[in-house]
Design a protein around this motif. Structure first.
Motif: not given
Length: 132
Positions: A5-13
């Protein structure tokens, strides 16, 4: 590893089985900026066990432990209280059972200037208090 949606980093879990009905996928991710939750594969991220996910990348006061995943999923549902009310209630209950104070966590995130969700966190906190 970025938010679609915004291109920022994510935290995956990895989402525990008890919470999967409320998650985008068994392996999900939360954006570190807009707080949207998506399937980890949609964000190009590899999910890790909940205890290994670094939720502090979102904010230093983000909950940890078992309640962190439930709280992350709550944040992903707050864009529409009307449509997501049953899921939000179930996830808040799960987070609280795991030791997370949802209202306090939302209050702390409301003051974080680096976050840019599609909703007002403080307003959502107040609205949640009214139906819980």
């Amino acid at each position: 590893m970025s938010c679609p949606a915004c291109g920022e980093p994510v935290v995956a879990f990895v989402v525990p089985p008890a919470l999967r009905e409320h998650a985008p996928a068994a392996e999900s991710a939360i954006c570190t900026s807009c707080l949207r939750t998506v399937a980890a594969s949609d964000a190009g991220a590899a999910a890790v066990a909940p205890e290994d996910a670094d939720f502090s990348r979102i904010h230093e006061s983000f909950p940890t432990g078992k309640g962190a995943v439930a709280f992350a999923l709550v944040l992903g549902k707050l864009d529409s209280l009307a449509l997501n009310r049953p899921a939000i209630q179930a996830l808040c209950d799960a987070a609280e059972r795991a030791g997370t104070d949802v209202a306090l966590a939302l209050e702390r995130l409301a003051g974080a200037s680096a976050l840019d969700p599609p909703y007002d966190i403080d307003r959502r906190r107040q609205q949640l208090a009214s139906f819980r």
